[in-house]
Design a protein around this motif. Structure first.
Motif, PDB file in Angstrom:
ATOM      1  N   LEU A 104       0.853  -1.109  -0.034  1.00  0.00           N
ATOM      2  CA  LEU A 104      -0.170  -0.028   0.027  1.00  0.00           C
ATOM      3  C   LEU A 104       0.728   1.265   0.143  1.00  0.00           C
ATOM      4  N   LEU A 105       1.887   1.413   0.842  1.00  0.00           N
ATOM      5  CA  LEU A 105       2.744   2.583   0.933  1.00  0.00           C
ATOM      6  C   LEU A 105       3.806   2.497   1.950  1.00  0.00           C
ATOM      7  N   GLU A 106       4.712   3.277   1.639  1.00  0.00           N
ATOM      8  CA  GLU A 106       5.893   3.190   2.498  1.00  0.00           C
ATOM      9  C   GLU A 106       5.790   4.401   3.326  1.00  0.00           C
ATOM     10  N   ASP A 107       6.192   4.288   4.698  1.00  0.00           N
ATOM     11  CA  ASP A 107       5.855   5.239   5.747  1.00  0.00           C
ATOM     12  C   ASP A 107       7.161   5.565   6.316  1.00  0.00           C
ATOM     13  N   GLN A 108       7.564   6.974   6.182  1.00  0.00           N
ATOM     14  CA  GLN A 108       8.692   7.435   6.567  1.00  0.00           C
ATOM     15  C   GLN A 108       8.727   7.444   8.249  1.00  0.00           C
ATOM     16  N   LEU A 109      10.039   6.704   8.769  1.00  0.00           N
ATOM     17  CA  LEU A 109      10.341   6.852  10.390  1.00  0.00           C
ATOM     18  C   LEU A 109      10.803   8.238  10.565  1.00  0.00           C
ATOM     19  N   THR A 110      10.356   8.676  11.883  1.00  0.00           N
ATOM     20  CA  THR A 110      10.928  10.074  12.373  1.00  0.00           C
ATOM     21  C   THR A 110      11.661   9.884  13.709  1.00  0.00           C
ATOM     22  N   VAL A 111      12.436  10.977  14.005  1.00  0.00           N
ATOM     23  CA  VAL A 111      12.587  11.007  15.577  1.00  0.00           C
ATOM     24  C   VAL A 111      11.939  11.980  16.274  1.00  0.00           C
ATOM     25  N   VAL A 112      11.123  11.642  17.377  1.00  0.00           N
ATOM     26  CA  VAL A 112      10.518  12.292  18.110  1.00  0.00           C
ATOM     27  C   VAL A 112      11.205  13.087  19.351  1.00  0.00           C
ATOM     28  N   LEU A 113      11.328  14.346  19.465  1.00  0.00           N
ATOM     29  CA  LEU A 113      12.121  14.946  20.464  1.00  0.00           C
ATOM     30  C   LEU A 113      11.262  16.199  21.292  1.00  0.00           C
ATOM     31  N   PRO A 114      11.536  16.379  22.529  1.00  0.00           N
ATOM     32  CA  PRO A 114      10.953  17.446  23.163  1.00  0.00           C
ATOM     33  C   PRO A 114      11.388  18.761  22.521  1.00  0.00           C
ATOM     34  N   VAL A 115      10.374  19.899  22.665  1.00  0.00           N
ATOM     35  CA  VAL A 115      10.901  21.066  21.759  1.00  0.00           C
ATOM     36  C   VAL A 115      12.153  21.672  22.290  1.00  0.00           C
ATOM     37  N   GLY A 116      12.508  21.308  23.598  1.00  0.00           N
ATOM     38  CA  GLY A 116      13.696  22.173  23.988  1.00  0.00           C
ATOM     39  C   GLY A 116      14.971  21.131  23.950  1.00  0.00           C
ATOM     40  N   HIS A 117      14.807  19.863  23.160  1.00  0.00           N
ATOM     41  CA  HIS A 117      15.918  19.221  22.995  1.00  0.00           C
ATOM     42  C   HIS A 117      17.454  19.734  22.073  1.00  0.00           C
ATOM     43  N   ARG A 118      18.450  19.495  22.381  1.00  0.00           N
ATOM     44  CA  ARG A 118      19.543  20.030  21.883  1.00  0.00           C
ATOM     45  C   ARG A 118      19.649  19.816  20.496  1.00  0.00           C
ATOM     46  N   LEU A 119      18.821  18.837  19.773  1.00  0.00           N
ATOM     47  CA  LEU A 119      18.915  18.608  18.476  1.00  0.00           C
ATOM     48  C   LEU A 119      17.628  18.908  17.965  1.00  0.00           C
ATOM     49  N   ALA A 120      16.713  19.655  18.467  1.00  0.00           N
ATOM     50  CA  ALA A 120      15.403  20.027  17.946  1.00  0.00           C
ATOM     51  C   ALA A 120      15.389  21.100  16.963  1.00  0.00           C
ATOM     52  N   ARG A 121      16.490  21.784  16.943  1.00  0.00           N
ATOM     53  CA  ARG A 121      16.658  22.850  15.810  1.00  0.00           C
ATOM     54  C   ARG A 121      17.215  22.203  14.551  1.00  0.00           C
ATOM     55  N   ARG A 122      17.522  21.085  14.314  1.00  0.00           N
ATOM     56  CA  ARG A 122      18.118  20.384  13.063  1.00  0.00           C
ATOM     57  C   ARG A 122      16.869  20.233  12.229  1.00  0.00           C
ATOM     58  N   GLN A 123      16.918  19.934  10.900  1.00  0.00           N
ATOM     59  CA  GLN A 123      15.958  19.291  10.027  1.00  0.00           C
ATOM     60  C   GLN A 123      16.061  17.855  10.036  1.00  0.00           C
ATOM     61  N   THR A 124      17.428  17.460  10.182  1.00  0.00           N
ATOM     62  CA  THR A 124      17.899  16.010  10.072  1.00  0.00           C
ATOM     63  C   THR A 124      18.566  15.554  11.344  1.00  0.00           C
ATOM     64  N   VAL A 125      18.420  14.432  11.947  1.00  0.00           N
ATOM     65  CA  VAL A 125      19.221  14.065  13.106  1.00  0.00           C
ATOM     66  C   VAL A 125      19.765  12.656  12.910  1.00  0.00           C
ATOM     67  N   LYS A 126      21.023  12.545  13.108  1.00  0.00           N
ATOM     68  CA  LYS A 126      21.855  11.189  12.870  1.00  0.00           C
ATOM     69  C   LYS A 126      21.376  10.269  14.016  1.00  0.00           C
ATOM     70  N   LEU A 127      21.039   9.069  13.798  1.00  0.00           N
ATOM     71  CA  LEU A 127      20.600   8.107  14.915  1.00  0.00           C
ATOM     72  C   LEU A 127      21.749   8.101  15.746  1.00  0.00           C
ATOM     73  N   ALA A 128      23.009   7.890  15.161  1.00  0.00           N
ATOM     74  CA  ALA A 128      23.945   7.325  16.228  1.00  0.00           C
ATOM     75  C   ALA A 128      24.311   8.695  17.101  1.00  0.00           C
ATOM     76  N   GLU A 129      23.795   9.632  16.930  1.00  0.00           N
ATOM     77  CA  GLU A 129      23.969  10.928  17.858  1.00  0.00           C
ATOM     78  C   GLU A 129      23.072  10.894  19.174  1.00  0.00           C
ATOM     79  N   LEU A 130      22.208   9.572  19.167  1.00  0.00           N
ATOM     80  CA  LEU A 130      21.012   9.514  19.989  1.00  0.00           C
ATOM     81  C   LEU A 130      21.316   8.407  21.146  1.00  0.00           C
TER      82      LEU A 130
END
Length: 301
Positions: free
Chosen positions: A166-192
């Motif tokens: 039916l479809l491919e569903d993109q996975l995302t990372v969900v962060l609190p709005v005040g997280h150190r990486l929240a200002r980025r458009q993409t986040v490397k999984l290894a950084e977490l």
């Protein structure tokens, strides 16, 4: 066993009182009517008519058969009508089992179209996560299953089951709005690698462990829940981060979370499943077709 065609002819003879009148009403020749009635009497094992002048009179056995013939022919007409309703999608029930984010997105879209175009078709909705939802399909507890899988964790589909992408569903990372990486458009999984994580259902948890292992670490899982609202609420309060599919954010997004694309990109695949022997059932086929349309519309969003 009585031939329905002979019973219809018998009923017409009873109504008109003669072979010749029944022949005119049915468009047969009189010898054909006579032949059918003799065959019916042989099947009944007794005489059904006696002649009184120019009219045919029912014997006692004929009177009994006449009552049964009316019921049999009415039941046959009802059966033909009901089968016609199923084949022409004026009636039918389909049992659908879906995972929660599909129930909130793809399913309402598909059911709205079915209700508008075929109001006699009824869909029963049940919720379950894979692989339990697939087990329900195989065990006959539902007719169509919506389920997802992950590329790195593909499982064999039973031979009796048809898998429809039916479809491919993109996975995302969900962060609190005040997280150190929240200002980025993409986040490397290894950084977490040092974060606390909130895991989902068994299949989602397995994928989280698999993807983190690919990046060289094991996630510290603080909470486990398959409730999308609970996951987002926990993240919003700074109690952990989560990996969630994009489909969820079509219907639910907490105002105090940041949703970012993962690097490397990750996705899950959503399929419809049904038993091979059910592919030609009209109502089941209709539901699968409408789920395809709903998925295509979501893909295009």
């Amino acid at each position: 066993m009585f031939d329905p065609r002979q019973l219809r002819t018998f009923r017409e003879v009873v109504r008109t009182g003669s072979y010749s009148a029944a022949a005119r009403r049915l468009g047969y020749t009189q010898p054909a009517i006579t032949q059918q009635m003799r065959a019916l009497e042989r099947e009944a094992g007794t005489v059904l008519f006696t002649r009184v002048g120019r009219r045919m009179r029912l014997t006692e056995a004929g009177q009994a058969l006449s009552k049964h013939a009316e019921v049999i022919l009415e039941n046959l007409a009802d059966a033909h009508g009901q089968m016609d309703a199923y084949s022409r999608l004026r009636a039918g029930t389909v049992r659908l089992c879906a995972f929660p984010s599909a129930s909130a997105t793809l399913v309402p879209d598909a059911l709205a179209r079915i209700t508008a175009s075929h109001p006699g078709v009824h869909v029963e909705l049940h919720e379950d996560e894979p692989p339990e939802s697939l087990h329900r399909l195989v065990h006959g507890e539902c007719d169509v299953t919506l389920a997802f899988t992950y590329p790195g964790l593909r499982e064999a589909v039973p031979e009796e089951v048809v898998e429809i992408p039916l479809l491919e569903d993109q996975l995302t990372v969900v962060l609190p709005v005040g997280h150190r990486l929240a200002r980025r458009q993409t986040v490397k999984l290894a950084e977490l690698s040092q974060e606390r994580w909130i895991a989902g259902c068994l299949r989602c948890r397995a994928n989280l462990l698999h993807e983190c292992a690919e990046q060289g670490f094991a996630p510290r899982i603080a909470f486990t829940t398959d409730d999308n609202l609970v996951v987002q609420s926990l993240v919003a309060r700074g109690l952990g981060i989560a990996m969630m599919p994009g489909l969820v954010f079509n219907f639910l997004r907490h105002r105090r979370i940041a949703v970012r694309a993962l690097e490397p990109a990750s996705r899950r695949q959503v399929f419809a499943y049904l038993l091979r022997e059910h592919r030609d059932i009209p109502a089941t086929s209709l539901l699968v077709d409408e789920l395809k349309v709903a998925a295509a519309n979501r893909t295009g969003c």
